[in-house]
Write a protein that holds these residues in place. Structure first.
Motif, PDB file in Angstrom:
ATOM      1  N   GLY A 151      -2.868  -6.322  -0.928  1.00 39.45           N
ATOM      2  CA  GLY A 151      -4.038  -6.320  -0.060  1.00 39.45           C
ATOM      3  C   GLY A 151      -5.242  -5.713  -0.743  1.00 39.45           C
ATOM      4  N   LEU A 152      -5.035  -4.639  -1.507  1.00 35.27           N
ATOM      5  CA  LEU A 152      -6.146  -4.010  -2.224  1.00 35.27           C
ATOM      6  C   LEU A 152      -6.734  -4.958  -3.257  1.00 35.27           C
ATOM      7  CD1 LEU A 152      -7.884  -1.566  -2.983  1.00 35.27           C
ATOM      8  CD2 LEU A 152      -6.039  -0.839  -4.520  1.00 35.27           C
ATOM      9  N   VAL A 153      -5.868  -5.664  -3.984  1.00 29.89           N
ATOM     10  CA  VAL A 153      -6.355  -6.629  -4.974  1.00 29.89           C
ATOM     11  C   VAL A 153      -7.264  -7.663  -4.308  1.00 29.89           C
ATOM     12  CG1 VAL A 153      -5.649  -8.528  -6.495  1.00 29.89           C
ATOM     13  CG2 VAL A 153      -4.418  -6.348  -6.564  1.00 29.89           C
TER      14      VAL A 153
ATOM     15  N   ALA B 285      -8.050  -6.604   6.935  1.00 25.32           N
ATOM     16  CA  ALA B 285      -6.599  -6.587   7.111  1.00 25.32           C
ATOM     17  C   ALA B 285      -6.182  -7.479   8.271  1.00 25.32           C
ATOM     18  CB  ALA B 285      -6.121  -5.161   7.349  1.00 25.32           C
ATOM     19  N   VAL B 286      -6.988  -7.499   9.310  1.00 26.32           N
ATOM     20  CA  VAL B 286      -6.671  -8.332  10.478  1.00 26.32           C
ATOM     21  C   VAL B 286      -6.944  -9.793  10.191  1.00 26.32           C
ATOM     22  CG1 VAL B 286      -7.305  -8.827  12.871  1.00 26.32           C
ATOM     23  CG2 VAL B 286      -7.100  -6.454  12.098  1.00 26.32           C
ATOM     24  N   SER B 287      -8.126 -10.095   9.668  1.00 20.14           N
ATOM     25  CA  SER B 287      -8.533 -11.493   9.498  1.00 20.14           C
ATOM     26  C   SER B 287      -7.858 -12.175   8.323  1.00 20.14           C
ATOM     27  CB  SER B 287     -10.054 -11.567   9.320  1.00 20.14           C
ATOM     28  OG  SER B 287     -10.458 -10.896   8.119  1.00 20.14           O
TER      29      SER B 287
ATOM     30  N   GLU C 162      -5.715   1.226   0.196  1.00 19.76           N
ATOM     31  CA  GLU C 162      -4.321   0.816   0.055  1.00 19.76           C
ATOM     32  C   GLU C 162      -3.434   1.486   1.099  1.00 19.76           C
ATOM     33  OE1 GLU C 162      -0.702   1.077  -3.223  1.00 19.76           O
ATOM     34  OE2 GLU C 162      -2.780   1.060  -3.920  1.00 19.76           O
ATOM     35  N   ILE C 163      -3.687   2.758   1.377  1.00 22.25           N
ATOM     36  CA  ILE C 163      -2.891   3.455   2.388  1.00 22.25           C
ATOM     37  C   ILE C 163      -3.092   2.817   3.760  1.00 22.25           C
ATOM     38  CG2 ILE C 163      -2.643   5.619   3.664  1.00 22.25           C
ATOM     39  CD1 ILE C 163      -3.173   7.120   1.093  1.00 22.25           C
ATOM     40  N   VAL C 164      -4.314   2.450   4.094  1.00 22.60           N
ATOM     41  CA  VAL C 164      -4.572   1.810   5.384  1.00 22.60           C
ATOM     42  C   VAL C 164      -3.774   0.515   5.498  1.00 22.60           C
ATOM     43  CG1 VAL C 164      -6.331   0.652   6.790  1.00 22.60           C
ATOM     44  CG2 VAL C 164      -6.827   2.865   5.718  1.00 22.60           C
ATOM     45  N   PHE C 165      -3.810  -0.307   4.442  1.00 26.31           N
ATOM     46  CA  PHE C 165      -3.029  -1.556   4.466  1.00 26.31           C
ATOM     47  C   PHE C 165      -1.533  -1.254   4.560  1.00 26.31           C
ATOM     48  CE2 PHE C 165      -6.562  -3.757   1.777  1.00 26.31           C
ATOM     49  CZ  PHE C 165      -7.346  -3.879   2.912  1.00 26.31           C
ATOM     50  N   HIS C 166      -1.082  -0.260   3.810  1.00 26.46           N
ATOM     51  CA  HIS C 166       0.331   0.138   3.815  1.00 26.46           C
ATOM     52  C   HIS C 166       0.768   0.519   5.228  1.00 26.46           C
ATOM     53  CE1 HIS C 166       3.790   2.357   1.759  1.00 26.46           C
ATOM     54  NE2 HIS C 166       3.868   2.797   2.998  1.00 26.46           N
ATOM     55  N   GLU C 167      -0.037   1.354   5.881  1.00 27.33           N
ATOM     56  CA  GLU C 167       0.320   1.829   7.216  1.00 27.33           C
ATOM     57  C   GLU C 167       0.315   0.704   8.239  1.00 27.33           C
ATOM     58  OE1 GLU C 167       1.538   4.528   7.865  1.00 27.33           O
ATOM     59  OE2 GLU C 167       0.906   5.981   6.386  1.00 27.33           O
TER      60      GLU C 167
ATOM     61  N   TRP D 132      -8.747  -7.456  -1.357  1.00 29.71           N
ATOM     62  CA  TRP D 132      -9.918  -6.811  -0.768  1.00 29.71           C
ATOM     63  C   TRP D 132     -11.016  -6.660  -1.803  1.00 29.71           C
ATOM     64  CZ3 TRP D 132     -13.037  -5.522   2.886  1.00 29.71           C
ATOM     65  CH2 TRP D 132     -13.871  -4.410   2.790  1.00 29.71           C
ATOM     66  N   ARG D 133     -10.672  -6.167  -2.971  1.00 25.78           N
ATOM     67  CA  ARG D 133     -11.678  -6.016  -4.024  1.00 25.78           C
ATOM     68  C   ARG D 133     -12.229  -7.373  -4.448  1.00 25.78           C
ATOM     69  NH1 ARG D 133     -12.007  -1.048  -6.805  1.00 25.78           N
ATOM     70  NH2 ARG D 133     -12.826  -2.214  -8.576  1.00 25.78           N
ATOM     71  N   ARG D 134     -11.349  -8.346  -4.540  1.00 25.93           N
ATOM     72  CA  ARG D 134     -11.780  -9.695  -4.919  1.00 25.93           C
ATOM     73  C   ARG D 134     -12.770 -10.257  -3.894  1.00 25.93           C
ATOM     74  NH1 ARG D 134      -6.782 -13.119  -5.172  1.00 25.93           N
ATOM     75  NH2 ARG D 134      -6.326 -11.757  -6.954  1.00 25.93           N
ATOM     76  N   SER D 135     -12.533  -9.985  -2.622  1.00 27.43           N
ATOM     77  CA  SER D 135     -13.411 -10.496  -1.566  1.00 27.43           C
ATOM     78  C   SER D 135     -14.799  -9.885  -1.639  1.00 27.43           C
ATOM     79  CB  SER D 135     -12.796 -10.219  -0.190  1.00 27.43           C
ATOM     80  OG  SER D 135     -12.909  -8.841   0.166  1.00 27.43           O
ATOM     81  N   ARG D 136     -14.925  -8.737  -2.273  1.00 25.61           N
ATOM     82  CA  ARG D 136     -16.204  -8.043  -2.407  1.00 25.61           C
ATOM     83  C   ARG D 136     -16.854  -8.294  -3.766  1.00 25.61           C
ATOM     84  NH1 ARG D 136     -16.758  -3.431   0.902  1.00 25.61           N
ATOM     85  NH2 ARG D 136     -17.392  -2.087  -0.839  1.00 25.61           N
ATOM     86  N   GLY D 137     -16.245  -9.183  -4.540  1.00 25.88           N
ATOM     87  CA  GLY D 137     -16.781  -9.473  -5.854  1.00 25.88           C
ATOM     88  C   GLY D 137     -16.553  -8.359  -6.846  1.00 25.88           C
ATOM     89  N   GLU D 138     -15.562  -7.511  -6.586  1.00 23.28           N
ATOM     90  CA  GLU D 138     -15.247  -6.399  -7.470  1.00 23.28           C
ATOM     91  C   GLU D 138     -14.041  -6.739  -8.330  1.00 23.28           C
ATOM     92  OE1 GLU D 138     -16.632  -3.016  -4.179  1.00 23.28           O
ATOM     93  OE2 GLU D 138     -14.532  -3.206  -4.791  1.00 23.28           O
ATOM     94  N   PRO D 139     -13.943  -6.172  -9.500  1.00 27.71           N
ATOM     95  CA  PRO D 139     -12.775  -6.442 -10.357  1.00 27.71           C
ATOM     96  C   PRO D 139     -11.514  -5.874  -9.733  1.00 27.71           C
ATOM     97  CG  PRO D 139     -14.076  -4.652 -11.277  1.00 27.71           C
ATOM     98  CD  PRO D 139     -14.883  -5.222 -10.145  1.00 27.71           C
ATOM     99  N   GLU D 140     -10.385  -6.408 -10.130  1.00 23.92           N
ATOM    100  CA  GLU D 140      -9.117  -5.884  -9.648  1.00 23.92           C
ATOM    101  C   GLU D 140      -8.930  -4.460 -10.165  1.00 23.92           C
ATOM    102  OE1 GLU D 140      -5.854  -8.428 -10.484  1.00 23.92           O
ATOM    103  OE2 GLU D 140      -6.746 -10.184  -9.523  1.00 23.92           O
ATOM    104  N   PRO D 141      -8.084  -3.680  -9.494  1.00 21.40           N
ATOM    105  CA  PRO D 141      -7.811  -2.319  -9.998  1.00 21.40           C
ATOM    106  C   PRO D 141      -7.409  -2.349 -11.462  1.00 21.40           C
ATOM    107  CG  PRO D 141      -6.818  -2.644  -7.844  1.00 21.40           C
ATOM    108  CD  PRO D 141      -7.347  -3.986  -8.269  1.00 21.40           C
TER     109      PRO D 141
END
Length: 362
Positions: free
Chosen positions: A209-211, A73-75, A178-183, A213-222
């Motif tokens: 941000g969640l989309v 979230a920061v970087s 998602e809540i962490v990014f929201h807050e 984040w998952r993409r950065s980890r090589g995971e599919p989107e929600p």
């Protein structure tokens, strides 16, 4: 909060904001001060939980990912770099707080409560469900409709290092991140007296941000089908709210107004029943809210958290999905006079719903 349906993703709790007068106000602020102080005392570093071999391994893994997401979230998103969400609080209750919404019988506009610094917000929060119920009863005695929602997290807007509460872990890992990014979005930008702007912006940042984040980890989107069902449900609820607002603007006597109001709500329930009997046969996320009493107060959170999400999506696309340019553009919007800001975002939302059109950020 309705489990699975993020009606209340977070709130801004006006904690320890002084300059309040009146016995009732002092009692309320005392409740908030005591509750906040208790939570601050319970915080433990997430790193200590993660390193504790005696702790639940699932909890350790989930919290470890929070730290990673916090760094992302920061970087990547450019959200504040502070001590928030680096500590954990195990609650002795299902929710960290309860929000009470109220509205008049023939108005979709929630009753506002005003606080120093936080400004006017359309709810009042309590750390105790008993206090929330007592407040709802007091408001009903004044002729208002009320709705109480459990809140998994809240923001002190940077006054304290907000922790991860165990209530934030009630859903899946995607919802937690998602809540962490929201807050954190609330800590980045908060416009006094404009809850719709604040919550719609934070909702967009959390989802996008969640989309990424998952993409950065090589995971599919929600799951897009799951997201589409939630979008369809929220859209239909917002349509009900708009229908009721149009009804209330008509010069009708109260008895007729009540009959037509009930008819609109019955139409919504019929629509939902058809969805559950057909394409949403296995979709239970919305049952609790849809099957409970529906009134203006219950509808209030939807208008706050979702109204301008499409507008922020449009701005994000217009700046080439560049977070730095997005933050600069949104900060510029935040400085607009309230009426101008509202018209501007309404125009963006309309543009996103209709045919694609060029837009210029001014």
């Amino acid at each position: 909060m309705v489990r699975g349906l993020r009606v209340l993703r977070a709130t801004a709790l006006p904690v320890l904001l002084l300059a309040v007068t009146g016995c009732a106000s002092l009692g309320y602020y005392g409740h908030l001060a005591r509750g906040q102080a208790a939570l601050l005392r319970q915080r433990v570093p997430i790193a200590a939980v993660v390193d504790d071999a005696r702790a639940d391994p699932v909890l350790r893994a989930r919290l470890a990912e929070v730290l990673e997401a916090r760094a992302f979230a920061v970087s990547h998103l450019g959200l504040p770099d502070n001590a928030s969400y680096t500590r954990y609080v195990a609650l002795d209750r299902p929710w960290v707080s309860w929000a009470v919404y109220a509205a008049r019988e023939f108005s979709t506009q929630p009753a506002l409560r005003c606080f120093p610094v936080a400004g006017c917000v359309p709810y009042v929060g309590y750390f105790s469900p008993e206090r929330a119920r007592a407040e709802a009863q007091r408001l009903r005695a004044r002729g208002l409709e009320t709705w109480i929602g459990g809140v998994p997290a809240y923001s002190t807007l940077g006054w304290f290092a907000d922790p991860v509460f165990s209530s934030m872990l009630r859903g899946g890992q995607d919802e937690l991140i998602e809540i962490v990014f929201h807050e954190l979005a609330h800590q980045w930008l908060y416009v006094r007296d404009d809850t719709v702007f604040n919550e719609s912006l934070a909702s967009f940042v959390g989802r996008q941000g969640l989309v990424e984040w998952r993409r950065s980890r090589g995971e599919p989107e929600p799951d897009p089908a799951r997201a589409e069902r939630e979008r369809a449900f929220v859209t239909r609820v917002l349509a009900l709210r708009e229908d009721l607002a149009a009804l209330y603007a008509r010069p009708l006597d109260p008895a007729t107004m009540r009959i037509l109001k009930a008819a609109h709500i019955a139409d919504f329930r019929a629509w939902y029943a058809a969805q559950r009997a057909g394409p949403w046969r296995d979709e239970r996320r919305f049952d609790a809210w849809a099957n409970a009493p529906i009134d203006n107060a219950a509808l209030a959170p939807f208008g706050l958290y979702d109204r301008w999400v499409p507008a922020f999506e449009g701005v994000f696309e217009a700046v080439g999905q560049d977070w730095g340019r997005f933050r600069a553009a949104v900060e510029q919007v935040a400085r607009m006079p309230p009426a101008v800001r509202s018209d501007y975002l309404d125009a963006w939302a309309a543009a996103m719903e209709g045919p694609p059109r060029d837009a210029v950020l001014r």
